[in-house]
Design a protein around this motif. Sequence first.
Motif, PDB file in Angstrom:
ATOM      1  N   PRO A 211     -12.068 -56.809  14.611  1.00  0.00           N
ATOM      2  CA  PRO A 211     -10.797 -56.266  13.895  1.00  0.00           C
ATOM      3  C   PRO A 211      -9.549 -55.999  14.850  1.00  0.00           C
ATOM      4  N   LYS A 212      -9.680 -55.837  16.182  1.00  0.00           N
ATOM      5  CA  LYS A 212      -8.498 -55.321  16.941  1.00  0.00           C
ATOM      6  C   LYS A 212      -7.964 -56.883  17.221  1.00  0.00           C
ATOM      7  N   VAL A 213      -6.677 -56.864  16.975  1.00  0.00           N
ATOM      8  CA  VAL A 213      -5.679 -58.034  17.020  1.00  0.00           C
ATOM      9  C   VAL A 213      -4.559 -57.483  18.099  1.00  0.00           C
ATOM     10  N   SER A 214      -4.415 -58.368  19.314  1.00  0.00           N
ATOM     11  CA  SER A 214      -3.443 -58.093  20.245  1.00  0.00           C
ATOM     12  C   SER A 214      -2.073 -58.539  20.048  1.00  0.00           C
ATOM     13  N   GLU A 215      -1.212 -58.121  20.405  1.00  0.00           N
ATOM     14  CA  GLU A 215       0.252 -58.431  20.191  1.00  0.00           C
ATOM     15  C   GLU A 215       0.504 -59.625  20.808  1.00  0.00           C
ATOM     16  N   THR A 216      -0.070 -59.548  22.387  1.00  0.00           N
ATOM     17  CA  THR A 216       0.163 -60.777  23.034  1.00  0.00           C
ATOM     18  C   THR A 216      -1.182 -62.006  23.185  1.00  0.00           C
ATOM     19  N   LEU A 217      -2.214 -61.607  23.150  1.00  0.00           N
ATOM     20  CA  LEU A 217      -3.452 -62.395  23.137  1.00  0.00           C
ATOM     21  C   LEU A 217      -3.855 -62.496  21.476  1.00  0.00           C
ATOM     22  N   HIS A 218      -3.537 -62.086  20.665  1.00  0.00           N
ATOM     23  CA  HIS A 218      -3.917 -62.446  19.277  1.00  0.00           C
ATOM     24  C   HIS A 218      -5.359 -61.857  19.072  1.00  0.00           C
ATOM     25  N   ASP A 219      -6.207 -62.687  18.579  1.00  0.00           N
ATOM     26  CA  ASP A 219      -7.614 -62.360  18.102  1.00  0.00           C
ATOM     27  C   ASP A 219      -8.649 -62.668  19.385  1.00  0.00           C
ATOM     28  N   THR A 220      -9.797 -61.938  19.222  1.00  0.00           N
ATOM     29  CA  THR A 220     -10.905 -62.455  20.044  1.00  0.00           C
ATOM     30  C   THR A 220     -11.766 -63.591  19.607  1.00  0.00           C
ATOM     31  N   LYS A 221     -11.789 -64.752  20.240  1.00  0.00           N
ATOM     32  CA  LYS A 221     -12.265 -66.033  19.703  1.00  0.00           C
ATOM     33  C   LYS A 221     -13.696 -66.201  20.157  1.00  0.00           C
TER      34      LYS A 221
END
Length: 352
Positions: A211-221
Amino acid sequence: MIAALHKQAIQLLLDLINTPSFSGEEDETAGLIEIFLKKQGIEYHRDQHNVWAVNKYFDEKKPTILLNSHHDTVKPNKGYTRNPHEAVIEEGKIFGLGSNDAGGCLVSLIATFCYFYEDRDLKYNFVLLASAEEENSGDNGIRSMIPKLPEIDFAIIGEPTLMNLAIAEKGLLVLDCYAHGTAGHAAHSRGDNAIYKAMEAIAWFQNFKLPKVSETLHDTKMTVTQIDAGNQHNVVPATCHFVVDIRVNDLYSNREVLDLVKEHVQVEVKERSLNLNSSSIAKDHEIVRSGISLGRDIYGSPTLSDQSNLSCPSLKLGPGDSLRSHTADEFIYENEIEEGIDLYIKILKGIV
């Protein structure tokens, strides 16, 4: 002075390319770096295949910047049409294994260190580290050096970014997963098929979004990259092994992601390492602001570097293009190295 550094850095890069330096086999390139620093009148230290130095007027009372890149390479892939260990300059391009990743960055940082080496009035100290075993995340690279270096306040990690500012980098978590069943004959209904159990877990990895989406790194893939099961067409396998590559954003630790995975999948999960966490530096850090003032863009990097081994804030920055790394007939432009040296110096002048 800067023009001379351009020329010297490019010659050092040619020498490095001409000298094989696969991870763990960097003895000769470490020697080349030692010779270069000695000719510059710089006192240096060597630890295994790592070479490091501090500025001439190092002051323990001042904060310290680490300038780091690596001199090991991957092995050349089968697509090479040139000798990977023969440096050739054609039409402004320097061809050869390690030219782009990360030889161009390394020689540019070394030249930058030389530029500031004898300055008495710096606000920061500098530590230069030409490290080994980056490409294989080896134990005898930067990880072994951190306890031996002066305390670092922040770092510039030389990796090809087109001299834009990678202010965050995804971490890496690799999982070996094992689905267990019971062997049986394929012609009968007996047996508990481990492949089917693995398929359920693989579907979860494919579809679940952290659920946590980073401003710079976006989602965990999360990506399943390998699978292995069975040895006969008529035998239901008792075990199915598969591998998951997880690129972790800066809102999770590798431990948090591992715990979450174990809560959701009904297979055995073994992590290879928890050490390669994501890394970042604040957008309002003075080194970032200095780069932005010179027109450089900021972004988040999906690729892993030695940043993952540092506990201090770190910035990935260097000449060359990440898309050329590990490709056949790898190259970097001569003018990228010259511009890289110039920009490193200008960015650092903005804070020192």
